[in-house]
Design a protein around this motif. Structure first.
Motif, PDB file in Angstrom:
ATOM      1  N   LEU A  11       0.792  -1.224   0.000  1.00 11.41           N
ATOM      2  CA  LEU A  11       0.000   0.000   0.000  1.00 11.41           C
ATOM      3  C   LEU A  11       0.834   1.289   0.000  1.00 11.41           C
ATOM      4  O   LEU A  11       0.361   2.326  -0.460  1.00 11.41           O
ATOM      5  N   LEU A  12       2.060   1.223   0.490  1.00  9.31           N
ATOM      6  CA  LEU A  12       2.857   2.452   0.434  1.00  9.31           C
ATOM      7  C   LEU A  12       3.578   2.596  -0.898  1.00  9.31           C
ATOM      8  O   LEU A  12       4.282   3.566  -1.136  1.00  9.31           O
ATOM      9  N   PRO A  17      -3.480   4.917  -1.802  1.00  9.41           N
ATOM     10  CA  PRO A  17      -3.764   3.584  -1.239  1.00  9.41           C
ATOM     11  C   PRO A  17      -5.121   3.499  -0.545  1.00  9.41           C
ATOM     12  O   PRO A  17      -5.654   2.403  -0.392  1.00  9.41           O
ATOM     13  N   ALA A  18      -5.688   4.643  -0.167  1.00  6.17           N
ATOM     14  CA  ALA A  18      -6.988   4.602   0.519  1.00  6.17           C
ATOM     15  C   ALA A  18      -8.087   4.010  -0.364  1.00  6.17           C
ATOM     16  O   ALA A  18      -9.148   3.637   0.122  1.00  6.17           O
ATOM     17  N   ILE A  21      -8.522   0.062   0.824  1.00  7.55           N
ATOM     18  CA  ILE A  21      -8.619  -0.403   2.212  1.00  7.55           C
ATOM     19  C   ILE A  21     -10.044  -0.502   2.741  1.00  7.55           C
ATOM     20  O   ILE A  21     -10.275  -1.097   3.788  1.00  7.55           O
ATOM     21  N   ASN A  23     -13.421   0.208   4.740  1.00  2.00           N
ATOM     22  CA  ASN A  23     -13.601   0.750   6.094  1.00  2.00           C
ATOM     23  C   ASN A  23     -14.090   2.190   6.121  1.00  2.00           C
ATOM     24  O   ASN A  23     -13.926   2.906   7.105  1.00  2.00           O
ATOM     25  N   TRP A  25     -16.843   5.339   6.203  1.00  2.42           N
ATOM     26  CA  TRP A  25     -18.043   5.599   6.986  1.00  2.42           C
ATOM     27  C   TRP A  25     -19.262   5.024   6.251  1.00  2.42           C
ATOM     28  O   TRP A  25     -19.393   5.225   5.047  1.00  2.42           O
ATOM     29  N   TYR A 253     -13.009   8.170   1.732  1.00  2.00           N
ATOM     30  CA  TYR A 253     -11.970   9.003   2.351  1.00  2.00           C
ATOM     31  C   TYR A 253     -11.319   9.918   1.338  1.00  2.00           C
ATOM     32  O   TYR A 253     -10.951  11.045   1.638  1.00  2.00           O
ATOM     33  N   ILE A 254     -11.154   9.394   0.120  1.00  2.00           N
ATOM     34  CA  ILE A 254     -10.492  10.219  -0.882  1.00  2.00           C
ATOM     35  C   ILE A 254     -11.547  10.889  -1.745  1.00  2.00           C
ATOM     36  O   ILE A 254     -12.683  10.439  -1.816  1.00  2.00           O
ATOM     37  N   GLY A 255     -11.168  11.967  -2.402  1.00  2.00           N
ATOM     38  CA  GLY A 255     -12.108  12.667  -3.263  1.00  2.00           C
ATOM     39  C   GLY A 255     -12.489  11.767  -4.437  1.00  2.00           C
ATOM     40  O   GLY A 255     -11.640  11.120  -5.025  1.00  2.00           O
ATOM     41  N   ASP A 259     -18.451  13.482  -5.369  1.00  2.00           N
ATOM     42  CA  ASP A 259     -18.275  13.245  -3.941  1.00  2.00           C
ATOM     43  C   ASP A 259     -19.341  14.026  -3.180  1.00  2.00           C
ATOM     44  O   ASP A 259     -19.053  15.032  -2.552  1.00  2.00           O
ATOM     45  N   THR A 304     -24.448  11.137   6.601  1.00  2.00           N
ATOM     46  CA  THR A 304     -23.163  11.118   5.895  1.00  2.00           C
ATOM     47  C   THR A 304     -22.228  12.255   6.286  1.00  2.00           C
ATOM     48  O   THR A 304     -21.020  12.114   6.212  1.00  2.00           O
ATOM     49  N   GLY A 305     -22.796  13.405   6.667  1.00  2.00           N
ATOM     50  CA  GLY A 305     -21.948  14.559   6.936  1.00  2.00           C
ATOM     51  C   GLY A 305     -21.510  15.284   5.676  1.00  2.00           C
ATOM     52  O   GLY A 305     -20.695  16.192   5.719  1.00  2.00           O
ATOM     53  N   TYR A 306     -22.068  14.897   4.542  1.00  2.00           N
ATOM     54  CA  TYR A 306     -21.751  15.615   3.298  1.00  2.00           C
ATOM     55  C   TYR A 306     -22.267  17.047   3.376  1.00  2.00           C
ATOM     56  O   TYR A 306     -23.290  17.315   3.998  1.00  2.00           O
ATOM     57  N   ASP A 307     -21.574  17.964   2.690  1.00  2.00           N
ATOM     58  CA  ASP A 307     -22.070  19.336   2.665  1.00  2.00           C
ATOM     59  C   ASP A 307     -22.501  19.748   1.261  1.00  2.00           C
ATOM     60  O   ASP A 307     -22.517  20.916   0.919  1.00  2.00           O
TER      61      ASP A 307
ATOM     62  N   ARG B  25     -10.807  16.372   5.515  1.00  2.00           N
ATOM     63  CA  ARG B  25     -12.163  16.137   5.020  1.00  2.00           C
ATOM     64  C   ARG B  25     -12.928  15.194   5.947  1.00  2.00           C
ATOM     65  O   ARG B  25     -14.096  15.368   6.217  1.00  2.00           O
ATOM     66  N   ARG B  33     -21.658  15.291  11.034  1.00  2.00           N
ATOM     67  CA  ARG B  33     -22.490  14.183  11.512  1.00  2.00           C
ATOM     68  C   ARG B  33     -22.740  14.252  13.018  1.00  2.00           C
ATOM     69  O   ARG B  33     -23.794  13.874  13.503  1.00  2.00           O
TER      70      ARG B  33
END
Ligand code: SF4
Lengths: 625, 233
Positions: A11-12, A17-18, A21, A23, A25, A253-255, A259, A304-307, B25, B33
């Motif tokens: 992954l490095l 790499p995100a 993986i 996991n 939200w 996690y990544i854009g 998104d 989700t917490g999206y804005d 982010r 949330r």
């Protein structure tokens, strides 16, 4: 149960790499041992594209609502990751539990774009699943596919065990139930395929025989037994309000490309632009109620917490309750500091005001899609928009402070002449002219225009499904001519265009027959993957694959079909009947417009679904038929 | 109760593959949330009022990250910790928080950090021997390496940025370097650059494994202080 072990040495060494993986939200966590059916939802492109796709979010949610099923996600690993995985002998795994996809009961691919077909083969191979359907046995997963490109499933017939035609929300439950029955029965692989072939909307390609004439056209498409239907009709959800729609979507996690929260106002499109496949295959138009949408908006933000919320539909302005709905939504979004993005809105006073209120960000760019440069050609494609409409929209926008405008066109449309191509530049010039005074008066800078042309690709189930596509050379000639014209006249206009070689291959695959399976297989073995990405696409590779298999790509892309020819997708029924498409094609040549579904029914056939706009009360005419 | 807090959080193996912007982010969405009354900036594009001590490089785990955050209403550290943790994904956890009496300034306060860098060498070596090599590396007055910046690479002497170094045997395979180095907006020494220099100057053929940040400090009057101690300086 095997789980792939991921570590830094893998992954490095890769970009972002995100992506690999999981996991995130709202990712669904279940004990795989506790479910009866493990389903791997596969998106044959990069994570950043796949995670932007609404259909995947819907099916992930629906499948995981079932206690007996665990739906996990898998994407095509980017080339750096694939190389390392192959080096280390790691199989392709799902993000939820890092389980190799070969251990799943069913792998379901979504087909959004023809140029991702080679990724399907590559993902199966990387996952240790035989690429060819005929090589799979009871120890292997079933491989199915759905999505818009599945309306012509034939090019993928060698690789896919069964296809789902149309919308998946309801039929997926029937398939899972059938799988459970079969799993308990101890019968062979074919028994399951026979079982699903009996479900409306499911197509099992191995149960049909295709007979060809010597010239390569199709003589007949025949079911091999009485157990399968002659034609497979697409499935739809008749009532969107009662259909499950996710508010607890996964937050990457990544854009990613999109998104944000996506609210689907309605499915289908009333307009019937003749080049547009989506406009026909999603018929009839069905709307979600404003109450339901507002409820979804609120709970999605909370979970989700999206804005940002984007209103997604083929043509947002056609939503029948748009003003009321937007008022209500804006009240909420302003309070909660949520931005609204409004793609595919027709530009008028109402929408400009809306955009101003909706998003606090700078007035950057507005987009328009006239699709063709002259009125004549716009009539051919049934794009009911005039030069005057465009001019006044752009003037409004400039007066409102927008100073850059992007216009989308296609080149290579049926009946197009060089005059129509030049019309694209002329339209640009005249818009610059007509806005000259306006910007000054409002203290703005002058107008900047981007003209973007894509290459017209004739698609199945459109009135242009019989049309030849322009050759690569002709498309290039048109692009260069346009580029030249613009460069000589002004620096206010930027011109963007697409690679005609990729478009050519898209045309081949979208109207291909079953024989193309060999070509796709060869191209993949020669190294094809991520063909939709300029940096990975190689036309030479595809040409070699055609040569090796004794086929010719222009037979598929550049040949005019006769109305009477048996088309490779004739055994698929989308509700819109062929006679209607023929009539539309003939009207196109005459430049005759067809009214949209909100103004009156044109009897396309989709009313067989007894749903949506065909039966809407407020329509100008009484009934669909 | 306070309108502003300074908090410490950790990031473990599970989320170390996120880049700094991804972490920002992640907090932004988790805060949304959580429903906590976070303050926003004024203007065109309102942003949450939260500032982080040091950026988190991709690959880094940490037990000592700090950030300052402001609210529209008074809030207790306990409420903040429990509500935010509920909204954070596994792998990032708020550990502690203290009230801030004035606006946060964590970013300008941080001046140093401690790292544990795991590494290995091709042949088996006595940890004491490695430690000896590390200590003599420190005897150099000039350790110039090429540092990548916004405008290309340029030579930098990193010796003044290293406060202490020592090597020891790891619990499992390999070795660990304990490094105390300059950090922050002014003179940041990234541990990967330090390891590169160590490799180059000593001839030790290092392969670097995981990097863990275990502390960061603010300096006042030549004393290293915990960021919580200087919260209201
Ligand atoms: S049947 Fe009529 S109203 Fe229904 S989709 Fe077709 S044209 Fe539109």
């Amino acid at each position: 149960m095997m789980r792939v072990k991921l570590d830094d040495t893998l992954l490095l060494q890769v970009e972002k790499p995100a992506k690999y993986i999981g996991n995130e939200w709202n990712m669904v966590k279940k004990d795989p041992e506790s479910v009866e059916v493990r389903f791997a939802f596969a998106f044959p492109d990069d994570y950043e594209i796949g995670m932007s796709h609404l259909g995947m979010k819907i099916l992930y949610h629906i499948l995981n609502r079932r206690e007996d099923t665990y739906c996990e996600r898998v994407f095509a690993p980017w080339v750096d990751m694939e190389r390392l995985m192959r080096e280390k002998g790691l199989p392709l795994y799902t993000l939820e539990t890092y389980t190799p996809i070969s251990e799943f009961d069913i792998i379901g691919f979504t087909l959004q774009y023809e140029m991702s077909y080679t990724n399907i083969l590559n993902m199966l191979d990387l996952g240790g699943v035989p690429v060819l359907a005929k090589d799979r046995n009871r120890s292997h997963p079933f491989v199915c596919a759905g999505g818009p490109c599945a309306v012509n499933p034939e090019p993928l017939a060698d690789f896919i065990d069964f296809f789902v035609i149309g919308e998946g929300e309801e039929v997926i439950h029937e398939i899972i139930d059938a799988y459970k029955d079969w799993k308990g029965s101890g019968q062979d692989r074919n028994a399951f395929l026979e079982l699903v072939a009996g479900i409306e909307g499911v197509y099992v390609p191995s149960m049909y025989e295709i007979v060809y004439y010597d010239d390569g056209t199709i003589m007949d498409i025949m079911p091999k037994s009485g157990k399968v239907p002659d034609t497979v009709r697409k499935r739809i959800v008749t009532d969107l309000d009662s259909a499950d729609f996710p508010d607890d979507i996964i937050v990457p996690y990544i854009g990613t490309v999109h998104d944000r929260i996506m609210l689907e106002l309605f499915r289908g499109c009333i307009r019937g632009c003749r080049f547009c496949q989506a406009g026909f295959i999603y018929r009839p138009v069905r709307e979600r109620s404003p109450e339901k949408l507002n409820e979804l908006a609120r709970s999605s933000v909370e979970k989700t917490g999206y804005d940002e919320i984007s209103l997604v539909s083929l043509s947002t302005s056609d939503y029948s309750a748009l003003p009321e709905f937007c008022d209500n939504l804006l009240e909420f979004s302003e309070k909660e500091r949520v931005n609204l993005s409004l793609p595919s809105l027709r530009v008028d006073n109402f929408s400009l005001g809306l955009m101003e209120r909706a998003s606090k960000v700078r007035k950057s760019g507005l987009t328009f899609a006239p699709e063709a440069g002259t009125q004549r050609l716009r009539d051919v494609i049934n794009k009911g928009i005039t030069d005057e409409d465009l001019k006044s929209s752009v003037q409004l926008a400039v007066a409102g402070g927008w100073n850059s405008v992007k216009l989308y066109f296609m080149i290579g449309l049926p009946t197009e002449t060089m005059q129509d191509v030049e019309g694209i530049a002329d339209l640009g010039f005249s818009l610059i002219e007509s806005c000259r005074g306006i910007a000054d008066k409002h203290g703005g800078r002058g107008l900047n225009i981007t003209l973007s042309t894509s290459n017209f690709v004739p698609k199945p189930f459109t009135p242009f499904q019989w049309e030849p596509m322009d050759s690569i050379e002709v498309l290039r000639e048109k692009q260069y001519h346009l580029k030249d014209l613009i460069r000589k006249r002004t620096r206010r206009i930027r011109y963007q265009y697409h690679d005609p070689e990729i478009s050519h291959m898209e045309a081949v695959l979208s109207r291909g027959d079953r024989r193309l399976g060999r070509v796709i297989h060869t191209a993949w073995k020669l190294g094809a993957r991520f063909d939709g990405w300029d940096e990975h696409f190689s036309f030479e590779r595809w040409q070699q694959a055609f040569e090796e298999n004794g086929l010719n790509s222009s037979f598929y892309a550049n040949r005019r079909r006769d109305f009477s020819e048996v088309l490779p997708w004739d055994h698929i029924d989308t509700g819109v009947n062929k006679g209607f498409l023929v009539r539309e094609c003939q009207k196109a040549y005459e430049g005759d417009l067809t009214r949209n579904c909100a103004n009156g029914c044109s009897n396309c056939g989709a009313s067989v679904y007894q749903a949506g706009i065909c039966f809407r009360k407020d329509k100008n005419n009484s009934q669909g038929g | 109760m306070a309108r502003a807090l300074r908090f410490r959080f950790s990031r473990d193996e599970r989320l170390k593959y996120l880049a700094h912007l991804d972490v920002l982010r992640l907090f932004e969405r988790a805060l949304k949330r959580s429903g906590l009354p976070v303050s926003y900036t004024q203007g065109f594009n309102p942003r949450q009022k939260i500032v982080f001590g040091l950026p988190m490089a991709l690959g880094l785990t940490s037990s000592a990250e700090y950030a300052d955050i402001e609210f529209d209403e008074d809030i207790t550290p306990e409420t903040f910790i429990s509500r935010l943790n509920q909204a954070l994904p596994d792998g990032i956890e708020v550990l502690d928080a203290v009230p801030l009496l004035k606006k946060g300034s964590i970013m300008s306060q941080i001046t140093s950090a401690k790292y544990e860098v795991s590494f290995d060498v091709p042949q088996i070596m006595d940890p004491d021997e490695i430690n000896g090599i590390v200590i003599s590396f420190m005897d150099n007055e000039d350790i110039t390496v090429m540092k990548k910046g916004k405008s290309g690479s340029k030579p930098v002497n990193i010796r003044p940025l290293i406060y202490s170094l020592s090597a020891r045997k790891a619990d499992g395979d390999g070795y660990v370097l304990d490094a105390f180095v300059s950090a922050g907006a002014e003179n940041n020494l990234r541990p990967d650059l330090l390891m590169k220099a160590l490799s180059q100057k000593t001839g030790l053929d290092l392969s670097v494994g995981s990097i863990h940040r275990r502390a960061m400090y603010a300096s006042t009057f030549n004393e290293w202080k915990d960021p919580f101690e200087v919260a209201n300086d």
